[in-house]
Design a protein around this motif. Structure first.
Motif, PDB file in Angstrom:
ATOM      1  N   THR A  81       0.881  -1.147   0.101  1.00 30.28           N
ATOM      2  CA  THR A  81      -0.067   0.064   0.169  1.00 30.28           C
ATOM      3  C   THR A  81       0.568   1.215  -0.018  1.00 30.28           C
ATOM      4  O   THR A  81       0.494   2.191  -0.219  1.00 30.28           O
ATOM      5  N   GLY A  82       2.135   1.430   0.189  1.00 30.28           N
ATOM      6  CA  GLY A  82       3.198   2.407   0.110  1.00 30.28           C
ATOM      7  C   GLY A  82       4.281   2.127  -1.145  1.00 30.28           C
ATOM      8  O   GLY A  82       3.707   2.377  -2.210  1.00 30.28           O
ATOM      9  N   PHE A  83       5.381   1.647  -0.715  1.00 29.13           N
ATOM     10  CA  PHE A  83       6.425   1.485  -1.585  1.00 29.13           C
ATOM     11  C   PHE A  83       5.925   0.357  -2.166  1.00 29.13           C
ATOM     12  O   PHE A  83       5.658  -0.722  -1.960  1.00 29.13           O
ATOM     13  N   ILE A  84       5.952   0.393  -3.662  1.00 28.16           N
ATOM     14  CA  ILE A  84       5.484  -0.921  -4.488  1.00 28.16           C
ATOM     15  C   ILE A  84       6.835  -1.011  -5.535  1.00 28.16           C
ATOM     16  O   ILE A  84       7.186  -2.278  -5.506  1.00 28.16           O
ATOM     17  N   VAL A  85       7.250  -0.250  -6.251  1.00 30.86           N
ATOM     18  CA  VAL A  85       8.155  -0.420  -7.424  1.00 30.86           C
ATOM     19  C   VAL A  85       9.579   0.069  -7.340  1.00 30.86           C
ATOM     20  O   VAL A  85       9.569   1.142  -6.721  1.00 30.86           O
ATOM     21  N   PHE A  86      10.414  -0.443  -8.159  1.00 29.30           N
ATOM     22  CA  PHE A  86      11.809  -0.024  -8.177  1.00 29.30           C
ATOM     23  C   PHE A  86      12.253  -0.638  -9.482  1.00 29.30           C
ATOM     24  O   PHE A  86      11.526  -1.486 -10.314  1.00 29.30           O
ATOM     25  N   ASN A  87      13.457  -0.056  -9.977  1.00 25.56           N
ATOM     26  CA  ASN A  87      13.710  -0.439 -11.217  1.00 25.56           C
ATOM     27  C   ASN A  87      15.398  -0.932 -11.380  1.00 25.56           C
ATOM     28  O   ASN A  87      15.997  -0.587 -10.326  1.00 25.56           O
ATOM     29  N   ASP A  88      15.784  -1.132 -12.578  1.00 26.34           N
ATOM     30  CA  ASP A  88      17.104  -1.602 -12.980  1.00 26.34           C
ATOM     31  C   ASP A  88      18.172  -0.558 -13.305  1.00 26.34           C
ATOM     32  O   ASP A  88      19.225  -0.829 -13.398  1.00 26.34           O
ATOM     33  N   TRP A  89      17.536   0.718 -13.340  1.00 26.66           N
ATOM     34  CA  TRP A  89      18.180   1.843 -13.834  1.00 26.66           C
ATOM     35  C   TRP A  89      18.740   2.572 -12.541  1.00 26.66           C
ATOM     36  O   TRP A  89      19.811   3.034 -12.473  1.00 26.66           O
TER      37      TRP A  89
ATOM     38  N   ASN B 194      16.166  10.607 -16.721  1.00 24.60           N
ATOM     39  CA  ASN B 194      16.902   9.610 -16.029  1.00 24.60           C
ATOM     40  C   ASN B 194      16.000   8.199 -16.000  1.00 24.60           C
ATOM     41  O   ASN B 194      16.776   7.143 -16.108  1.00 24.60           O
ATOM     42  N   HIS B 195      14.699   8.258 -16.022  1.00 24.03           N
ATOM     43  CA  HIS B 195      13.775   7.333 -15.845  1.00 24.03           C
ATOM     44  C   HIS B 195      13.461   6.659 -17.175  1.00 24.03           C
ATOM     45  O   HIS B 195      12.457   5.710 -17.202  1.00 24.03           O
TER      46      HIS B 195
ATOM     47  N   ALA C  27      10.902   3.939 -26.448  1.00 26.62           N
ATOM     48  CA  ALA C  27      11.269   2.547 -26.302  1.00 26.62           C
ATOM     49  C   ALA C  27      12.502   2.802 -25.145  1.00 26.62           C
ATOM     50  O   ALA C  27      12.799   3.693 -24.875  1.00 26.62           O
ATOM     51  N   ASP C  28      13.267   1.431 -25.062  1.00 25.89           N
ATOM     52  CA  ASP C  28      14.616   1.830 -24.232  1.00 25.89           C
ATOM     53  C   ASP C  28      14.577   2.331 -22.845  1.00 25.89           C
ATOM     54  O   ASP C  28      14.694   3.441 -22.544  1.00 25.89           O
TER      55      ASP C  28
END
Length: 418
Positions: free
Chosen positions: A54-62, A192-193, A199-200
């Motif tokens: 319900t709070g922090f959900i996602v993060f990424n590889d960059w 940056n994101h 794409a990419d």
């Protein structure tokens, strides 16, 4: 040294994890659980248990290198997820999901709608222009977002049905605030994101089994003997010898140093009259805003067409304009197989059927404007002064990685590299 860390979100947890390598560190948290915005709720539907973030959900590889390293050391498993975005505007009879060509035209009439094609053309132009201006460090980056869109003649459709809702969704901010966002901050984040790319783009992920799994893994690794939950601190006083923490029950404890891993306004409140002029000015310039969060199963808050359902779904029909009004589709984000669709909605509780509500929560997020950006640049004036250190996502972009990054900054001031 004896170090007190105040605040058990990602900043406090990582500060605690790193500093205790060489020091005696106690982590104080006001809540009865550790994690802050890492708030996973266990719910049961049809005899099956589900862990919903319900709070922090996602993060990424960059753009999450510190957090990825942290969970890697903790041995936490992650799952790749889809980061799609939809907008629903019933007043204009418009909805779309920008994830694929098919979902973009889930509402078939968009194919024949000139205004929709103009919006798409404006998005492409915005992305190209944004990259150029960031690369050139152009003076127009110092404009406010509303001024920027007007100067470059971007259409109302792109502004109101794409860019402002997208920004509001990312920063949990209100549509009324977005035109005042600093363009430099906005475009730097988008660039940056990979949001200026067609794409990419980075691969987004979630913690398998809910984000709380990494908190559990941390506790399994470091133990709990220096963790103090449900701690009501009334004030923090600094003197030549160090730091005295005053608790609401009248007791006090002495430490050599203190790390404020809480929100900027919370840190300032704890310091009270003991805050220096620089602390009052800098921390006081970084405000926080409360957002109401509801976990539920009412799919009426998603687009009418299932093909337009996305991970993030912005509802422009909500009456609230000063807060973000979006719904996360948790089945998509957490890759859940369930007989119901779990939704997490911000600031639109009156639209949710009461019999479908599973829980209500409140989380605070930093407000970004010109004052915030100016204050961020002055962090060195207070960090490490008066036996005090300040970390939190508010020093950067306001996200989980930023909280982790600020903890690494503080650890480095103690000679601990990560």
């Amino acid at each position: 040294m004896r170090i007190a860390v105040i605040g058990g979100g990602i900043s406090g947890m990582l500060s605690w994890y790193l500093l205790q390598q060489e020091h005696q560190v106690t982590l104080f948290e006001a809540n009865d659980y550790l994690g802050g915005h890492t708030a996973t709720v266990e719910v049961e539907v049809a005899g099956q248990s589900y862990a919903i973030d319900t709070g922090f959900i996602v993060f990424n590889d960059w753009t999450y290198p510190v957090f990825n390293k942290f969970i890697g050391e903790l041995g936490v498993e992650k799952l790749d997820t889809e980061m799609s975005f939809s907008v629903k505007n019933l007043k204009q009879n418009l909805e779309y999901n920008g994830n694929t060509f098919a979902s973009l035209f889930a509402q078939k009439r968009n194919i024949l709608r000139p205004s929709f094609w103009r919006m798409l053309a404006d998005i492409v132009r915005f992305n190209k222009l944004g990259k150029q201006l960031v690369a050139a460090d152009h003076p127009d980056l110092d404009l406010k977002l509303g001024e920027f869109l007007q100067k470059y003649k971007f259409g109302k459709g792109m502004r109101d049905n794409y860019l402002l809702p997208m920004g509001a969704a990312i920063w949990s901010a209100g549509l009324t605030e977005m035109p005042s966002f600093p363009v430099r901050f906005f475009l730097r984040f988008f660039n940056n994101h990979g949001l200026l790319n067609l794409a990419d783009r980075p691969q987004w992920a979630v913690i398998k089994g809910g984000s709380k799994r990494y908190v559990d893994a941390l506790l399994n690794k470091v133990g709990t003997h220096n963790l103090r939950l449900s701690q009501q601190i009334s004030s923090v006083v600094r003197n030549e010898q160090g730091v005295i923490i005053h608790f609401a029950n009248g007791t006090t404890e002495q430490f050599d140093k203190v790390v404020f891993a809480c929100h900027s306004d919370q840190a300032l409140a704890l310091l009270g009259n003991n805050a220096t002029t620089d602390e009052q000015t800098i921390l006081g310039a970084i405000a926080y805003q409360q957002n109401e969060v509801v976990l539920h199963t009412d799919t009426r808050l998603l687009p009418q067409r299932r093909a337009a359902w996305a991970s993030w779904n912005y509802n422009l029909d909500a009456t609230e304009r000063s807060r973000a009004t979006l719904t996360y589709n948790m089945n998509i984000l957490q890759r859940l197989q369930a007989p119901v669709t779990f939704c997490v909605t911000l600031n639109n509780s009156t639209a949710i059927a009461t019999d479908k509500i599973l829980g209500s929560y409140r989380y605070a997020h930093p407000v970004y404007n010109m004052m915030t950006m100016a204050a961020q640049l002055k962090r060195n004036l207070i960090n490490g002064q008066n036996h005090s250190y300040f970390c939190g996502a508010y020093w950067y972009n306001g996200f989980h990685e930023d909280g982790a990054r600020s903890a690494v900054d503080v650890a480095a001031m103690f000679g601990i590299q990560y």
